[in-house]
Every structure is written in C-alpha cells, then in structure tokens.
Design an enzyme around this catalytic site. Sequence first.
Site, mmCIF file in Angstrom:
data_model
loop_
_atom_site.group_PDB
_atom_site.id
_atom_site.type_symbol
_atom_site.label_atom_id
_atom_site.label_comp_id
_atom_site.label_asym_id
_atom_site.label_seq_id
_atom_site.Cartn_x
_atom_site.Cartn_y
_atom_site.Cartn_z
ATOM 1 N N LYS A 173 3.670 -4.958 9.019
ATOM 2 C CA LYS A 173 3.636 -3.870 8.051
ATOM 3 C C LYS A 173 4.941 -3.094 8.139
ATOM 4 O O LYS A 173 5.301 -2.588 9.215
ATOM 5 C CB LYS A 173 2.458 -2.954 8.391
ATOM 6 N N ASP A 205 -8.124 6.369 8.137
ATOM 7 C CA ASP A 205 -7.835 5.781 6.819
ATOM 8 C C ASP A 205 -8.812 4.652 6.535
ATOM 9 O O ASP A 205 -8.410 3.546 6.191
ATOM 10 C CB ASP A 205 -6.383 5.289 6.780
ATOM 11 N N GLY A 212 0.831 -1.194 0.000
ATOM 12 C CA GLY A 212 0.000 0.000 0.000
ATOM 13 C C GLY A 212 0.862 1.240 0.000
ATOM 14 O O GLY A 212 2.087 1.153 -0.086
ATOM 15 N N GLY A 213 0.189 2.356 0.095
ATOM 16 C CA GLY A 213 0.912 3.616 0.028
ATOM 17 C C GLY A 213 1.956 3.786 1.125
ATOM 18 O O GLY A 213 2.970 4.437 0.934
ATOM 19 N N MET A 214 1.686 3.190 2.272
ATOM 20 C CA MET A 214 2.612 3.383 3.384
ATOM 21 C C MET A 214 3.763 2.392 3.355
ATOM 22 O O MET A 214 4.751 2.564 4.058
ATOM 23 C CB MET A 214 1.876 3.178 4.700
#
Lengths: 188, 927
Positions: free
Chosen positions: B110, B203, B88-90
Amino acid sequence: MSLTSAKVTQMLQEIQQGNKDRINDLLPVVYQELRRLASGYLRREREGHTLQATEIVNEVYLKMIARDDLNFNNRSHFFAIAANGMRQLLIDYARRHNAAKRGGGAQKIELDEGAVLSKEQSTLILALDEALQRLAVLDERQARVVELRYFSGLNVEETAEALGVSPATVKREWRSAKAWLYRELKSG
Amino acid sequence: MTPEQYQRVKEIFDALVDLPAPEWPARLEQLCPDDPVVKENALEMLRADSQAEGSFLESSPLLAFEAQASMIGKRVGAYQIEDQLGSGGMGAVFLASRADAQFQKQVALKIIKKGMDTEEILRRFRSERQILARLDHPHIARLLDGGITEDGVPYFVMEYVEGMPIDAYCDHHKLSLEKRLAIFRKVCNAVQFAHQNLVVHRDIKPGNILVDAEGNPRLLDFGIAKLLNPDDSDLSVPLTETHMRLMTPEYASPEQVRGERISTASDVYSLGVLLYQLLCGSYPYSLKSRRPGELERIICESPPRRPSSRILRSPDSAPGDESEDWREIAARRSLKPEQLRKHLSGDLDNIILMALRKEPNRRYVSVEQFSEDLRRYLRKLPIQARQDTARYRIRKFVRRNRVPVFAGVLILLSLIGGIIGTAWQARVAAAERDRARLEAQKAEEVSKFLTSLFAASDPRDTAPDSLTARQILEEGARKISTELAGQPELVADLNLVIGQVYSNLGDFEAAARHVTSVLDWQREQAPGGSVGVAMGIQVMANIQAKKGDYETAEKSLRESLAMFRRLLPQNDLHIANNLTNLAGLLLEKGDYEEAIALHRQALAIREAQDKPDLADISESLNDLALALKSQGEYPEAEQLYRRALEIREKEYGPDHFFVGQTAHNLGALLQVTGNYEEAEQQYRRGLSISERTLGKDHPDLAVDYNSLAIFFYINGNYEEAAKFFGKALAIWGPTLGEKHPHFATGTNNLGLTLMNLGRIEESREYLEKAMKLRIAALGEDHPNVANSYNNMGRIYHQLKRYDLSERYYRKALAFYEEHSGPEHPNVANTANNLAKLLIDLQKYPEAETLLNRALSIWTASLGEEHPNVGAALNGLGLLHLRRGEYAQAREFLQRARDIYNAKFGPDHPGTREAEGHLATLAEKTAL
C-alpha cells in the site's frame, strides 16, 4: 498470458458480473498499456513495421466495444479503435460514479473509494460525450480530434500523427471544437 | 445547422478568433452577410473561446490515471510491483512480490498518497510495528513491513488476501440473514482479538474485510489508520479536510468525525454500520453532503433510521421506484421485502441501534458483547439490547403467548379410507375479542400494572431466562389480590387477562379459577345479567371447549347469546362474535347444518356494519367455508376460502398465522376435490408459517403435520404418512392428553396408515383405541364415531372377519344416512367399502346397488375424474369380473386405471389395483 493480461481478463469478467468498482482498477492498466502501444506504434510505424495489438488491448476491446476483428490496418484505424475504447471505458466509469442513488444505499462519497475523478468531472464527461455525438454529425474529423485529445489523452503531435494531418490543423480544429463544445455544455 | 454551415462557422471562427472582440461584428458582416444561423453560431463560439481556454477540456481525465499506472513494474524497497489491486482514500494498493526472494510470495503493498506527514507516519510505524506484527489471528491479514519509497512516500506491506469484500460476497452468494450474521460474528471475533492486543482498527468497512472462497473473512489494514491519523492524543483536534479524507464517512463514528479520542467503542460503532448494511442493504444515514460541517451534524446528531423501517411496505409499487430495489435487496438475502422487514424488526433493530448509539459509553461495552447478543438472537434467547427493560419484557412475553389464543378444531374429512383431517377454525372467542377492546380502553392502567409486575422481578438482576410465564402470572395474581383491592373493575380485567393466559398455557383449572372469580363478581353487580357477565361467560366457555367439555361449553355459549340478544341491538358485533363461537363449537360437535346457519348470521351482521371490519369478515368466511366443506358443499367452500385468503393476505401480510390457517384449510378442501398439486402447496405454506409462528411442540403445529400426512396418505406414500401422523401424535399426546379428540384422530389416522403398510394387527389396536376414545369423548352420536365404525369395518374385512366387518359398515352407513343425508360423500365412502365386502361375500346385487350409489354421489360432488370415482369403478370392475361379465369389467377397470394413472401415476395403489384386476381379466379371457 502475462500476469497483467490475466488480471485484465479477470477484471473484465468481474465488471460484466456487475462489480463495476473494478473499472476503477481497469482504467489505469488499460491506459498504461495503450500509451505503451501508442508510443511503440508511432515509433515502429516510422520504421515501417506493422502493428499487432497485444492480448490485453484485444481483451479490452473484445469486451468493451465488441469488436472481434482487431488486426489494425493502419495507425488511424488503431487510434480510432483505441480512442473509442477509452471513451467507452471512461463513460462507464463516469456513469457508475455518477449513478443516481437508488434503493436507499448511500451515495459514494469522493472522500473515499479512490475516486480519481471528481463528481463534477464525471458529470462533465457524460455531458461531453453527448455533445461529441452531436458534433460528429456536423464534423466527423473534428469529433475524432476531440476523442483522441480528450478521451485518449494524446497531445497535439500524437493526435496529428494518428490522424495523418499537420499539428497546425489539429491545433486549429481543437480550438474551434473546444469553443463549440463549451458553448454546447453551457447552453445545455 | 448543417455540416456545410458548420464548415463556414469554423472558417469564420478561425479568421476572427485572434482579433479583438469589438472588431468581430463588423468582420462577421463582411464574411457572412447572408446566413444569420452561421453568424449567430460563429459569434457564440468566439465568445466561448476565451472561457474554454483553460477549462476542464484542456486536460484529459485519463491523465489522472497516469500516476497510478506508472507504478506497475517499479521496485519499492525489496518488492517488485506487479499489478494494481485497488485504490482508496489513503493511496493505492498493489500486488507485489519480494524481488530478492527465492520463492515468490505475493504481498499487498500500500503506497500512501503524497502530501501526508511522512516523518510522523514512519515514526508511528516504528513504534507500532511490534504490536501489529503480534496480531496473529486467522481472520486478520498481518502487517509485514513498511518503509519509504524513492519518491519519499510511505508504504506498508501486508499479507495478500484473495477474496471479495464482505458485502459483495454476501450479496453474490445470496446469503441468508443467519449466514450473514455468522460471518459477521467471525469479524467480531477478529476485532475483539485485536482489541485485547490494544489495537483499534479505526477504519472498519467492507473494503477492508475480504471473504475468501471458503467463506472466511480476513480483516485488512489493522492499525494502519492509526499510523496515518494525526489524532493520537487526548487533545481534541479540529475537523479538517485532511482528517475527513482519511475516513470513510459512512462508517465513521461521531467521535471520529469530531476528532475526539478514539477507542474500541469506535470499532463497535463501525461494526454496527457494517451490520446495518449487511442486513438491510443500506446505511443508517443519508450522507449526500460532502461538506464536513454537514457530515458532522448528521453523524453526530441525527438518529439512525431503524433498519426494519427502511424496508418499504408496499410490494405493489411501480417497477423502477425504490420498492423495486427493496425486492432486489431482499432477494439477495433469499427473502421477500416483507419477510426481511419482519426479521429485522425487533431484536435485530435493537442490537444494531445499540451499537450505533452516539455516546461511546452507551454502546456495547465490547465487541464480544455485541457478538454475544447476536448469538442470543440466533438462539432465540432474550437479548441485552433494548430501550426500556420492562416494556421489552412485556412485549417478549405477549409475543410468546399471542398465537395460542386461537384454537384448532377438528372436523371430518370424508375420504375413501375414512381418514379424518383436522382443520383450523379461526375461532377467536368473542370474549377474547371484547376483552381486547376492554383492555384497550383501560390500556394504560393495565399496562402500568403489567409493567410494575415485570419491573418487580427485575430483569436487570436476574438472568433473563429464569422467569417463566407461570412465575410472572403467579406474581401477578398475588399482586392483584393485595395491591388492587380497591379497584374491582381493574381487578376483573386483569383476572380475565390472567385467566386467558393460563388457558393458553394449558392450565385450565387455574384459568377457570380466575375467570370464575370475575364472573361471580360481575353477576353480583348485575344479577339480571349484563354485557360484562355475558362476556365472562364466553371466556369461560372457551376454556370449557379447550378442555374438550363441549356440552358445558355449548350451554354457556347459548346462555351468553341469549343475554346479548336481550340487552343489545340485533346487529351488534357482540352477537356476531357469540354466534361465531357457538357455530364453531357446533361444528366440532358435528351439527353442521346449525353451524352453517349461525355462521351465515354472523357474517351478515359483520358485513352490515357501517365500517365493516375486514379481519372479522375473513374469519366468518373461513369458518363458514369449513362448515360448508363438512357438509359436502365444496364449490361454495372453495370460493369462500379464496376470498378469506385474499383478505387476510392483505390485512395481515403474507406470513401471518391467520394466512397460514386459511391456506391450510384451503389445502384440505383442494385435497378432497382432487387438486393435489395446489393442495400440497397450500399445506406446505401453512406448515411453514406454523413452524415459524408456533413453538416446536405446539398442538396447533401438529394440525399441520396431520394434514400433510393425509396428503401423503392419499398419494399412496404410506411411509411418509406414518411418519407425520406419528409426529402429530407425539405432540398431541403430551400437550392435549389422550382424552382430547385430536389425539383420537391422530390415533385413528395412524391406524389406517398401518393397515395400508400391511401391519394389520397394530392397525387394529390403533383403530379400536381411537374408536373407544371417541365414544368416551364425543358420545355415540358423532360423525367421528361413525368414521371409526367405517374403519373398523375395513380392518375386520382385512382380517377376514366378515361378520364383524359387515356389522360395523352397516352401523356407519346408517348413521351417515340419518345425520348427513343420503347424498353426503360419507355415505358414498362407506357404501363403497361395504360393497367391496359384499363382493367377497358374493352378494352381488346389493354390492352393485351400493357401488352405483357411491359412483353417482362422487361424480356429482367431485366430478368424473376424481380418484374416488376411480375407486367405485374399481369396485364395479371387480364385481363384473367375478360375475364373468368380462366386457363390462374391462370398461370399468380401464376407466379406473386411467383416472388413477392420470392423478398419481402407475405406482399408486389405485392404479395397481386396477392393473391387477385387468391382468386377472386377461388370464380369464385367454383361457
């Protein structure tokens, strides 16, 4: 079946069921596996061993390029199949990424969704694929050089190994191929 | 270019590429003087070479994946990375397990992208971890751990959840809107729980909500966004690229995009976007641009599109265009696009738009309230979300009362058993129609008044449910008399409206009172009569008809018709409307011929208009078809119904009440003509529309139950028939009262069904009650009464009271012969029944004459394969069997059996009757 292999099988099933997002996750795994195989293959080849594709690559190729006979005879054969498989995967990835908006759904925005490739890259991949098909008609070996270099990420030496030619030849072919492709993409 | 030419091009390219460009043309001439194609291609490639150097071609796109792939197998903190779950974006998310644990518990790990402020993130993590660890909720995946990798990047460890993203899950299982709302409310529940623990998600998006195999959602990444976001302060932070990267723009609220303070209201907004997407399959805005400035403008300024407006209306567009996708989107909700649009339009639109308001303080105050409004929607209660309170309430009110304006009307259905059906007559009283037009002219005043009416009862202060329609009307009536004394025309209009609504509510006395006051005033204004007076008379007639007082209603309608004809051109629509009403009433009274004639006149006027109103024409077609069917004119009736249905589907949409009416009527006709398969389809279609558009206890819904019961009856399924007749009666009794003709019909039908179930004594009670109710309501000279005579004949035949049975049959037959004509199917019906009795009485010659008569009428009107023909053949077979004429008997009985068997199969009573006689025949001939 190894965990990774099971995961790949599951991802492939999901992709076939329409969850194209999974290509995002499949690509790195397959890529890594291919790299591992490629280096192993090159090393063992020198030692005179015969290559057996692992389950995972079998799985991917069975599904992605519909080849059911994957006992590779020699390294060229392996790389031809592998490069073609990666090309297919990337094209799918780019197509999906590039898919025109339909049905009022929002365009996926690169800021999210882990788009490893930018939209421009995706567009280029698709255009390149078409140009490469035209190049193959003119000069098949040169097209394979591009496939290995660009779509499989092999370096000059690896490409030379895979094709059984000298690195100098690969360098020369690669340079003129790039010029030809660049011109094609610019005029197209 | 050929491959050979290309080889030459390459050779030239290789030879010249490292030479300075100015030398190329001369050398080209030397190497290739003869082929311009080769020369041109080589030159172009040489020019491209310098640009291609360093272009995108230099690096394989695959290298981009290498960084991620290289993580698998590595160790991060106490965890061994096993597999990649997603990215994902992070950063990327991996499946991992504790490397040092005794048991293998899998977690999601993550790893945050490089380049973020590691120190700051870790500091936040340490301060927040206690709070996040407390988020113990069945629908929240917990944050377990966090730290920093060898490469110096932060990572977080969360519970591993297996499931599909909520949007994919809903689509994959083709969940209905209700089920989607149910899952969504569970998500709300989790978010609300977190809010109570002072954690804002920040989010919320489908990728962060996974639904497991049991359909339970789990929210991921709670609190993570805050750990990563640099804006945890009251200070406004300017919008930066990094900032935007952390968000999913589709779900980002205006305050998030602007970098303003984030609160629980931001989650409400994101949930609104999520709901938008779950319900209508798209996003509130089109966010094509990725430029932050443009994104900010769209999200902060442009109003979101109403969800229902996203669904395209036209289902006929060419495949491949957008409507194709709407079909798919709707299909994933087990709906058609038009149905989806209807479901969304109104309450759901308003609820979603309330969550999506730009200003945080104008959204729902809490996620709980958002969820509560959805609950209210699901329970069909008034919701909180709305733009304008007064207007909203009026619409709710009008919608609740819209449908009952149209009355269902009884007609005769001629069947073997003499069972009676009911049918819809789309009899929009002309006065109502004109009243509607009048209302439109004065719409503003009227609506202003109504608005004040509703505002006066202040829905903001009172609970929304506490006001009944009746209270509102009473309040309205009071205001009319006091506040509008100086505006008699407006008073008249409003009294007509209120009278009409009372009539819809079934309070005919109050209705009559209001309309009478209008009428008196109008007559005073125009003693010689006027269009207004005539319209008032019609409204009055409608109320009289609803009460069941057909005589007075007929008189009123003839009076208004005469008045219109005196005052207006002969092709005026007022006249057509009046004709339609009168014809409808005559049909109820059993005067089929005049009803047909008047409907034809009305249709002619409506078709002759400069701009014909298709809705009006479809009404005439429907009503005329109904009258024609009563008269036994089946082919023309079927043709007209199909025309009416086609027009109505186009004019009103496929799920409209009117479409349901005509579908039902067509079903009733098809049942008579023996097309049972389509009949059932049309009935069920009508029933499902009625169930959706009418209340559960609405008398008109009972019309559909009654018809479906008749369908079961004809198919020999008497248990089901009794059930649905019972349901119809249970509605009609309390709503219409026992004196209403519908109630008599239901009683009659249930009686006949009980007879077939062998419950003879109960049956006789019902049939006799029905007969008495009918004579009292309709007088002796009515086809329904003749129908009761016929049925009494049958029950007494069963009870072996042959004298009584014969007397009733002959009364019925005499009535039908006189009023319906000698060729009417009702004559055949009673003749057939009487013949069966006469066989038992051994009066064979007359029985044979009657059976042949029935056979010829039915064959002519229904065709040779109709079950009624089978019934006559069964009778003739029995007759010949009794006479000992076995060869003829066998022929008749076999034909009868074949007809029944083909239509209904071997278990139908008709088939079994024929088989029974044939068995007797076999015994006799064996002797």
